[in-house]
Scaffold this motif. Structure first.
Motif, PDB file in Angstrom:
ATOM      1  N   SER A  61       0.844  -1.208   0.000  1.00 17.58           N
ATOM      2  CA  SER A  61       0.000   0.000   0.000  1.00 17.58           C
ATOM      3  C   SER A  61       0.876   1.253   0.000  1.00 17.58           C
ATOM      4  N   ASN A  62       2.092   1.138   0.541  1.00 19.35           N
ATOM      5  CA  ASN A  62       3.049   2.250   0.513  1.00 19.35           C
ATOM      6  C   ASN A  62       3.958   2.213  -0.717  1.00 19.35           C
ATOM      7  N   PHE A  63       4.224   1.011  -1.213  1.00 21.97           N
ATOM      8  CA  PHE A  63       5.116   0.817  -2.355  1.00 21.97           C
ATOM      9  C   PHE A  63       4.380  -0.024  -3.397  1.00 21.97           C
ATOM     10  N   ASN A  64       3.402   0.591  -4.048  1.00 26.36           N
ATOM     11  CA  ASN A  64       2.504  -0.081  -4.978  1.00 26.36           C
ATOM     12  C   ASN A  64       3.247  -0.790  -6.115  1.00 26.36           C
ATOM     13  N   ALA A  65       4.322  -0.207  -6.600  1.00 32.10           N
ATOM     14  CA  ALA A  65       5.065  -0.781  -7.731  1.00 32.10           C
ATOM     15  C   ALA A  65       5.695  -2.127  -7.385  1.00 32.10           C
ATOM     16  N   PHE A  66       5.756  -2.486  -6.111  1.00 32.44           N
ATOM     17  CA  PHE A  66       6.390  -3.728  -5.677  1.00 32.44           C
ATOM     18  C   PHE A  66       5.427  -4.921  -5.643  1.00 32.44           C
ATOM     19  N   LYS A  67       4.151  -4.702  -5.909  1.00 35.06           N
ATOM     20  CA  LYS A  67       3.150  -5.779  -5.803  1.00 35.06           C
ATOM     21  C   LYS A  67       3.545  -7.021  -6.590  1.00 35.06           C
ATOM     22  N   ALA A  68       4.133  -6.843  -7.746  1.00 40.80           N
ATOM     23  CA  ALA A  68       4.480  -7.971  -8.622  1.00 40.80           C
ATOM     24  C   ALA A  68       5.654  -8.793  -8.092  1.00 40.80           C
ATOM     25  N   TYR A  69       6.353  -8.300  -7.083  1.00 38.71           N
ATOM     26  CA  TYR A  69       7.595  -8.938  -6.630  1.00 38.71           C
ATOM     27  C   TYR A  69       7.414  -9.974  -5.525  1.00 38.71           C
ATOM     28  N   LYS A  70       6.219 -10.225  -5.090  1.00 38.13           N
ATOM     29  CA  LYS A  70       5.997 -11.090  -3.925  1.00 38.13           C
ATOM     30  C   LYS A  70       6.648 -12.467  -4.079  1.00 38.13           C
ATOM     31  N   SER A  71       6.582 -13.046  -5.252  1.00 36.81           N
ATOM     32  CA  SER A  71       7.138 -14.389  -5.471  1.00 36.81           C
ATOM     33  C   SER A  71       8.556 -14.360  -6.018  1.00 36.81           C
ATOM     34  N   TYR A  72       9.089 -13.175  -6.275  1.00 33.83           N
ATOM     35  CA  TYR A  72      10.461 -13.066  -6.796  1.00 33.83           C
ATOM     36  C   TYR A  72      11.460 -13.483  -5.731  1.00 33.83           C
ATOM     37  N   SER A  78      16.545  -5.266  -8.326  1.00 33.28           N
ATOM     38  CA  SER A  78      17.655  -4.316  -8.451  1.00 33.28           C
ATOM     39  C   SER A  78      18.205  -4.003  -7.059  1.00 33.28           C
ATOM     40  N   GLY A  79      19.379  -3.408  -7.002  1.00 34.15           N
ATOM     41  CA  GLY A  79      19.966  -3.027  -5.717  1.00 34.15           C
ATOM     42  C   GLY A  79      19.072  -2.079  -4.938  1.00 34.15           C
ATOM     43  N   GLY A  80      18.460  -1.130  -5.621  1.00 31.92           N
ATOM     44  CA  GLY A  80      17.572  -0.170  -4.966  1.00 31.92           C
ATOM     45  C   GLY A  80      16.302  -0.822  -4.451  1.00 31.92           C
ATOM     46  N   GLU A  81      15.740  -1.740  -5.237  1.00 35.34           N
ATOM     47  CA  GLU A  81      14.529  -2.443  -4.805  1.00 35.34           C
ATOM     48  C   GLU A  81      14.817  -3.294  -3.565  1.00 35.34           C
ATOM     49  N   ARG A  82      15.954  -3.962  -3.567  1.00 35.97           N
ATOM     50  CA  ARG A  82      16.335  -4.757  -2.394  1.00 35.97           C
ATOM     51  C   ARG A  82      16.510  -3.872  -1.169  1.00 35.97           C
ATOM     52  N   GLU A 102      23.276   3.570   6.313  1.00 36.30           N
ATOM     53  CA  GLU A 102      23.165   4.013   4.917  1.00 36.30           C
ATOM     54  C   GLU A 102      21.845   3.558   4.270  1.00 36.30           C
ATOM     55  N   PRO A 103      20.703   3.866   4.880  1.00 35.74           N
ATOM     56  CA  PRO A 103      19.441   3.376   4.329  1.00 35.74           C
ATOM     57  C   PRO A 103      19.045   4.007   2.987  1.00 35.74           C
ATOM     58  N   PHE A 104      19.607   5.153   2.642  1.00 34.99           N
ATOM     59  CA  PHE A 104      19.200   5.845   1.416  1.00 34.99           C
ATOM     60  C   PHE A 104      20.067   5.502   0.208  1.00 34.99           C
ATOM     61  N   SER A 105      21.097   4.694   0.407  1.00 34.63           N
ATOM     62  CA  SER A 105      21.988   4.330  -0.694  1.00 34.63           C
ATOM     63  C   SER A 105      21.228   3.575  -1.779  1.00 34.63           C
ATOM     64  N   HIS A 106      21.452   3.960  -3.007  1.00 34.32           N
ATOM     65  CA  HIS A 106      20.902   3.293  -4.200  1.00 34.32           C
ATOM     66  C   HIS A 106      19.393   3.440  -4.356  1.00 34.32           C
ATOM     67  N   ILE A 110      11.894   9.068  -5.036  1.00 36.62           N
ATOM     68  CA  ILE A 110      10.543   8.791  -4.519  1.00 36.62           C
ATOM     69  C   ILE A 110      10.588   7.782  -3.372  1.00 36.62           C
ATOM     70  N   HIS A 111      11.509   6.840  -3.446  1.00 36.82           N
ATOM     71  CA  HIS A 111      11.639   5.855  -2.365  1.00 36.82           C
ATOM     72  C   HIS A 111      12.327   6.461  -1.146  1.00 36.82           C
ATOM     73  N   ILE A 112      13.241   7.386  -1.379  1.00 36.63           N
ATOM     74  CA  ILE A 112      13.881   8.083  -0.256  1.00 36.63           C
ATOM     75  C   ILE A 112      12.822   8.805   0.569  1.00 36.63           C
ATOM     76  N   GLU A 113      11.918   9.499  -0.110  1.00 42.78           N
ATOM     77  CA  GLU A 113      10.869  10.229   0.606  1.00 42.78           C
ATOM     78  C   GLU A 113       9.964   9.269   1.380  1.00 42.78           C
ATOM     79  N   ALA A 114       9.645   8.134   0.792  1.00 44.06           N
ATOM     80  CA  ALA A 114       8.790   7.146   1.482  1.00 44.06           C
ATOM     81  C   ALA A 114       9.506   6.576   2.707  1.00 44.06           C
ATOM     82  N   ILE A 115      10.790   6.305   2.591  1.00 43.37           N
ATOM     83  CA  ILE A 115      11.559   5.772   3.729  1.00 43.37           C
ATOM     84  C   ILE A 115      11.672   6.836   4.825  1.00 43.37           C
TER      85      ILE A 115
END
Length: 174
Positions: A61-72, A78-82, A102-106, A110-115
């Motif tokens: 719900s916070n990272f909608n673009a990640f929905k497809a990754y559940k079974s990956y 990618s390094g940033g997604e991980r 170093e939570p903001f590396s890579h 938009i993900h930095i703001e969410a974190i």
């Protein structure tokens, strides 16, 4: 050293004024995000969420673009997604203290703001310690800022002190 990975010559850690004599990672009080990827490449994303006791639906719900990754598997991201997933898991899992190295590396902006928003929410319920060279991302949300230099910490009360201690070039902060 706080987490218990490194053994200092001398240390004393207290929680609620009680000394903690074993490494904190053994107590369950603390979660730690290292600079490197710590979830094995072959582990499925959904398995990692289950191991950390973190809700997948809340995450997506916070990272909608990640929905497809559940079974990956983690290694297919990618390094940033991980980094987003690992940071989220560490922040949202149960602990009294969370250390983020170093939570903001890579991460994409938009993900930095969410974190950053997530850190703000989580620090209401636990101690969140962030170590990061990308200081601009934590200045606004930090309750206290310390500079670690030459094996000592110095509390920074005025951001201009970062220039005085030669962490930043002069006139970087205006």
């Amino acid at each position: 050293m706080i987490f218990g990975n490194l053994k200092p010559k001398y240390k004393l850690i207290r929680i609620d004024n009680k000394p903690i004599l074993q490494p904190l990672y053994k107590t369950g009080f603390i979660k730690y995000l290292p600079q490197y990827h710590f979830i094995p490449d072959g582990m499925a994303v959904k398995t990692a969420f289950n191991m950390f006791g973190v809700n997948w639906e809340e995450f997506t719900s916070n990272f909608n673009a990640f929905k497809a990754y559940k079974s990956y598997s983690m290694g297919k991201l990618s390094g940033g997604e991980r980094r987003v997933i690992e940071t989220y898991l560490v922040l949202k899992s149960k602990s009294l203290i969370t250390i983020l190295d170093e939570p903001f590396s890579h991460l994409a902006p938009i993900h930095i703001e969410a974190i950053k928003t997530l850190i703000e929410e989580e620090k209401r319920n636990k101690i969140v310690i962030v170590s990061d060279h990308m200081y601009l991302h934590i200045i606004d949300s930090a309750d206290k800022i310390y500079l670690l230099k030459n094996a000592t910490t110095k509390e920074i009360k005025n951001l201009k002190e970062l220039e005085s201690y030669r962490y930043l070039n002069e006139n970087v902060l205006k």
